[in-house]
Structures are given as C-alpha cells and as structure tokens.
Design a protein around this motif. Structure first.
Motif, PDB file in Angstrom:
ATOM      1  N   ALA A  80       0.821  -1.146  -0.084  1.00 56.59           N
ATOM      2  CA  ALA A  80      -0.288  -0.010   0.003  1.00 56.59           C
ATOM      3  C   ALA A  80       1.041   1.226   0.004  1.00 56.59           C
ATOM      4  CB  ALA A  80      -0.996   0.053   1.212  1.00 56.59           C
ATOM      5  N   ILE A  81       0.386   2.181  -0.977  1.00 61.41           N
ATOM      6  CA  ILE A  81       1.272   3.327  -1.092  1.00 61.41           C
ATOM      7  C   ILE A  81       0.148   4.580  -0.922  1.00 61.41           C
ATOM      8  CG2 ILE A  81       2.872   4.806  -2.173  1.00 61.41           C
ATOM      9  CD1 ILE A  81       3.990   2.084  -3.475  1.00 61.41           C
ATOM     10  N   PRO A  82       0.026   5.196   0.218  1.00 63.42           N
ATOM     11  CA  PRO A  82      -0.647   6.617   0.142  1.00 63.42           C
ATOM     12  C   PRO A  82      -0.152   7.572  -0.892  1.00 63.42           C
ATOM     13  CG  PRO A  82      -0.139   5.890   2.472  1.00 63.42           C
ATOM     14  CD  PRO A  82       0.686   4.899   1.437  1.00 63.42           C
ATOM     15  N   ASN A  83      -1.063   8.165  -1.633  1.00 65.20           N
ATOM     16  CA  ASN A  83      -0.551   8.752  -2.706  1.00 65.20           C
ATOM     17  C   ASN A  83      -1.598   9.788  -3.376  1.00 65.20           C
ATOM     18  OD1 ASN A  83       1.122   9.738  -4.536  1.00 65.20           O
ATOM     19  ND2 ASN A  83       1.059   7.900  -5.999  1.00 65.20           N
ATOM     20  N   GLY A  84      -1.272  10.901  -4.034  1.00 66.46           N
ATOM     21  CA  GLY A  84      -2.022  11.856  -4.308  1.00 66.46           C
ATOM     22  C   GLY A  84      -2.857  12.902  -3.367  1.00 66.46           C
ATOM     23  N   VAL A  85      -3.737  13.748  -3.817  1.00 67.79           N
ATOM     24  CA  VAL A  85      -4.181  15.073  -2.962  1.00 67.79           C
ATOM     25  C   VAL A  85      -5.041  14.524  -2.125  1.00 67.79           C
ATOM     26  CG1 VAL A  85      -4.139  16.311  -5.283  1.00 67.79           C
ATOM     27  CG2 VAL A  85      -6.192  15.065  -4.649  1.00 67.79           C
ATOM     28  N   LEU A  86      -5.541  13.274  -2.065  1.00 68.82           N
ATOM     29  CA  LEU A  86      -6.378  13.057  -0.758  1.00 68.82           C
ATOM     30  C   LEU A  86      -5.807  11.598  -0.086  1.00 68.82           C
ATOM     31  CD1 LEU A  86     -10.208  13.732  -1.985  1.00 68.82           C
ATOM     32  CD2 LEU A  86      -8.747  15.099  -0.365  1.00 68.82           C
ATOM     33  N   SER A  87      -4.670  11.419  -0.606  1.00 70.08           N
ATOM     34  CA  SER A  87      -3.962  10.374   0.197  1.00 70.08           C
ATOM     35  C   SER A  87      -4.654   8.971   0.199  1.00 70.08           C
ATOM     36  CB  SER A  87      -3.808  10.639   1.537  1.00 70.08           C
ATOM     37  OG  SER A  87      -2.684  11.607   1.859  1.00 70.08           O
ATOM     38  N   ALA A  88      -5.067   8.656  -1.328  1.00 67.93           N
ATOM     39  CA  ALA A  88      -5.940   7.290  -1.483  1.00 67.93           C
ATOM     40  C   ALA A  88      -4.401   6.466  -1.630  1.00 67.93           C
ATOM     41  CB  ALA A  88      -6.620   7.407  -2.680  1.00 67.93           C
ATOM     42  N   ASN A  89      -4.947   5.182  -1.219  1.00 69.14           N
ATOM     43  CA  ASN A  89      -4.051   4.118  -1.304  1.00 69.14           C
ATOM     44  C   ASN A  89      -3.733   3.525  -2.773  1.00 69.14           C
ATOM     45  OD1 ASN A  89      -3.447   3.955   1.387  1.00 69.14           O
ATOM     46  ND2 ASN A  89      -5.319   2.813   1.891  1.00 69.14           N
ATOM     47  N   THR A  90      -2.675   3.574  -3.179  1.00 63.04           N
ATOM     48  CA  THR A  90      -2.342   2.817  -4.392  1.00 63.04           C
ATOM     49  C   THR A  90      -1.735   1.643  -4.206  1.00 63.04           C
ATOM     50  OG1 THR A  90      -2.068   4.687  -5.757  1.00 63.04           O
ATOM     51  CG2 THR A  90      -1.041   2.838  -6.597  1.00 63.04           C
ATOM     52  N   TYR A  91      -2.336   0.455  -4.591  1.00 62.30           N
ATOM     53  CA  TYR A  91      -1.786  -0.783  -4.490  1.00 62.30           C
ATOM     54  C   TYR A  91      -0.980  -1.526  -5.434  1.00 62.30           C
ATOM     55  CZ  TYR A  91      -4.782  -0.852  -0.164  1.00 62.30           C
ATOM     56  OH  TYR A  91      -5.234  -0.557   0.801  1.00 62.30           O
ATOM     57  N   VAL A  92       0.306  -1.934  -4.890  1.00 61.52           N
ATOM     58  CA  VAL A  92       1.121  -2.738  -6.029  1.00 61.52           C
ATOM     59  C   VAL A  92       1.129  -3.978  -5.660  1.00 61.52           C
ATOM     60  CG1 VAL A  92       3.324  -2.884  -6.956  1.00 61.52           C
ATOM     61  CG2 VAL A  92       2.910  -0.490  -6.211  1.00 61.52           C
ATOM     62  N   MET A  93       0.672  -5.005  -6.845  1.00 58.78           N
ATOM     63  CA  MET A  93       0.611  -6.362  -6.574  1.00 58.78           C
ATOM     64  C   MET A  93       1.551  -6.897  -7.358  1.00 58.78           C
ATOM     65  SD  MET A  93      -3.666  -6.699  -6.789  1.00 58.78           S
ATOM     66  CE  MET A  93      -3.720  -8.220  -6.250  1.00 58.78           C
ATOM     67  N   VAL A  94       2.381  -7.840  -6.811  1.00 59.00           N
ATOM     68  CA  VAL A  94       3.356  -8.606  -7.671  1.00 59.00           C
ATOM     69  C   VAL A  94       3.439 -10.022  -7.428  1.00 59.00           C
ATOM     70  CG1 VAL A  94       5.753  -8.423  -8.050  1.00 59.00           C
ATOM     71  CG2 VAL A  94       4.925  -6.491  -7.396  1.00 59.00           C
ATOM     72  N   ASP A  95       3.289 -10.801  -8.500  1.00 60.90           N
ATOM     73  CA  ASP A  95       3.462 -12.294  -8.317  1.00 60.90           C
ATOM     74  C   ASP A  95       5.033 -12.563  -8.302  1.00 60.90           C
ATOM     75  OD1 ASP A  95       2.223 -15.054  -8.957  1.00 60.90           O
ATOM     76  OD2 ASP A  95       3.897 -14.976 -10.250  1.00 60.90           O
ATOM     77  N   GLU A  96       5.223 -13.188  -7.128  1.00 58.72           N
ATOM     78  CA  GLU A  96       6.660 -13.426  -6.911  1.00 58.72           C
ATOM     79  C   GLU A  96       7.426 -14.357  -7.922  1.00 58.72           C
ATOM     80  OE1 GLU A  96       7.180 -13.375  -1.991  1.00 58.72           O
ATOM     81  OE2 GLU A  96       5.180 -14.221  -2.543  1.00 58.72           O
ATOM     82  N   GLU A  97       6.774 -15.357  -8.383  1.00 57.54           N
ATOM     83  CA  GLU A  97       7.285 -16.110  -9.377  1.00 57.54           C
ATOM     84  C   GLU A  97       7.685 -15.530 -10.970  1.00 57.54           C
ATOM     85  OE1 GLU A  97       5.954 -19.940  -9.943  1.00 57.54           O
ATOM     86  OE2 GLU A  97       5.973 -20.592  -7.574  1.00 57.54           O
ATOM     87  N   THR A  98       6.628 -14.955 -11.327  1.00 56.24           N
ATOM     88  CA  THR A  98       6.798 -14.556 -12.659  1.00 56.24           C
ATOM     89  C   THR A  98       7.189 -13.021 -12.682  1.00 56.24           C
ATOM     90  OG1 THR A  98       4.504 -13.629 -12.624  1.00 56.24           O
ATOM     91  CG2 THR A  98       4.905 -16.004 -13.438  1.00 56.24           C
ATOM     92  N   LYS A  99       6.902 -12.182 -11.452  1.00 57.27           N
ATOM     93  CA  LYS A  99       7.123 -10.873 -11.477  1.00 57.27           C
ATOM     94  C   LYS A  99       6.408  -9.863 -12.206  1.00 57.27           C
ATOM     95  CE  LYS A  99      10.901 -11.736  -8.951  1.00 57.27           C
ATOM     96  NZ  LYS A  99      10.965 -11.356  -7.498  1.00 57.27           N
ATOM     97  N   GLU A 100       5.049 -10.457 -12.547  1.00 60.21           N
ATOM     98  CA  GLU A 100       4.090  -9.927 -13.351  1.00 60.21           C
ATOM     99  C   GLU A 100       3.249  -9.201 -12.125  1.00 60.21           C
ATOM    100  OE1 GLU A 100       2.740 -12.395 -17.106  1.00 60.21           O
ATOM    101  OE2 GLU A 100       1.551 -12.560 -15.016  1.00 60.21           O
ATOM    102  N   ALA A 101       2.936  -7.585 -12.729  1.00 61.79           N
ATOM    103  CA  ALA A 101       2.527  -6.849 -11.548  1.00 61.79           C
ATOM    104  C   ALA A 101       1.221  -5.914 -12.072  1.00 61.79           C
ATOM    105  CB  ALA A 101       3.452  -5.916 -10.935  1.00 61.79           C
ATOM    106  N   ALA A 102       0.373  -5.687 -10.992  1.00 64.96           N
ATOM    107  CA  ALA A 102      -0.405  -4.728 -11.158  1.00 64.96           C
ATOM    108  C   ALA A 102      -0.545  -3.570 -10.261  1.00 64.96           C
ATOM    109  CB  ALA A 102      -2.132  -5.543 -11.066  1.00 64.96           C
TER     110      ALA A 102
END
Length: 209
Positions: free
Chosen positions: A5-27
């Motif tokens: 979770a990364i609070p970010n932006g003008v109202l500190s909304a949470n941006t989430y980084v999702m990473v698959d540990e094996e393939t390193k694919e992310a969203a």
C-alpha cells in the motif's frame, strides 16, 4: 503475492502494487498520484507492469494514470459503469477544485465476470455498487482490495453522483460479508482490516454473520 500500500495523491488514497513473486508480473490498483513513487516500488521487485486497475472512477484514485500509461504503455481498466467518470476526469477536478489532470487514453472496461491473471494467481472482480455505480473490489488469495466500498470501521460515502446507501449495504452484506473472516481487507484510504472484524464491529453492519 506481494501487496504493498502506498498512500498517494491529493487525498492520500491508497495505491496498491500487486506482484506475483514467481513471474514478477504486476498490477497497480488506483494510481491516484505521482507514478514515480509507484515506479520505484515496481523496480524494487524487478516487476513488469501488466495492468492498471481501478476500484472506481473518482479523481483521487485515478489522477496519476495518464502519466502511468504514458510511461508504460499499459492499458487502464475500469468497470463499465464507471467509465464515464474516468473519461470526465477534468470535469471532476474542476468541480472539486483540485488543479489539473488528464484521463488516460487507452481505457478498457470490464464487468464482474472478468478475471485478471498475475502468474498463477487469479484476481477476481466483485461488483460492489453503492459508492459509485461501477465500484468494485478485487479478490485474490484471501486478500480483498476494497476501494471506497469498505473501510476499517466505516464504509464509503453514498452522497455523491451514482451513490446509493441501499446498494452499498447490499454490496457489503450480501457480497463482501459472504467471504471468509480471515480475508484481509485493503481499503482505498487508511489502514487495512479483516472481513471478520468488520462483520463484528462495523456499524450499522456489525453482527451480520
């Protein structure tokens, strides 16, 4: 699955980084602020961005997505019922007085039947209207990214365009509270919680077991 979770932006909304540990694919989910911060987190894990996902179309959750798309070429995904909010981002910003911003150009819509894949992990869509018409939660491996539908001890506001208390009540009781108690909830603002805790203590929804 890594979820950061990364609070970010003008109202500190949470941006989430999702990473698959094996393939390193992310969203990334809800890129509402400076993409450079998110980019640094992706680099830490040597991750390759596959999706830019949205729980809903409010400006504080999407303001960084134009830059994110320009730098990565990745499409932006949003529920079909909130596409109009994303496309009208400049109108939203003007209405609330929060500076400037552009909507992303490559927008792909989805519905509740859509499944996103990171490696072997499925990210399922749960349509939870009430905060907006197209609000969704993303569910993967006992983790729920709940956007502005469900918070720690609270729920999303329903007095904005497309909001409905009856709908958010139905979404929470009949969809989210059907999940297991040990599911971790990652909300759009503030700290994480669990389904079990919210079922017990989140008024007026508490005791709906």
């Amino acid at each position: 699955m890594i979820i950061k979770a990364i609070p970010n932006g003008v109202l500190s909304a949470n941006t989430y980084v999702m990473v698959d540990e094996e393939t390193k694919e992310a969203a990334i989910v809800d890129c509402g602020g400076e993409f450079e911060i998110i980019k640094d987190e992706l680099s830490k894990h040597n991750a390759k961005l596959k999706y830019i996902l949205n729980t809903h179309g409010h400006f504080d959750h999407v303001l960084g997505e134009y830059d994110a798309q320009k730098l990565t070429g990745v499409a932006v995904y949003i529920h079909k019922d909130d596409e109009y909010l994303l496309k009208n981002l400049e109108k939203q910003i003007s209405l609330y007085g929060f500076g400037q911003g552009k909507p992303p150009e490559n927008i792909v819509t989805f519905d509740e039947n859509t499944i996103f894949q990171l490696g072997e992990t499925e990210i399922k869509v749960i349509h939870t209207p009430g905060h907006t018409r197209g609000s969704v939660c993303f569910f993967a491996d006992k983790n729920l990214i709940s956007g502005d539908t469900l918070f720690y001890g609270s729920i999303g506001r329903t007095d904005l365009e497309g909001g409905s208390f009856a709908q958010i009540q139905n979404s929470i009781i009949n969809k989210l509270f059907k999940l297991d108690d040990d599911v971790t909830v990652y909300p759009g603002h503030d700290t994480r919680t669990t389904i079990g805790y919210e079922k017990k203590y989140n008024m007026p929804f508490g005791t709906h077991n």
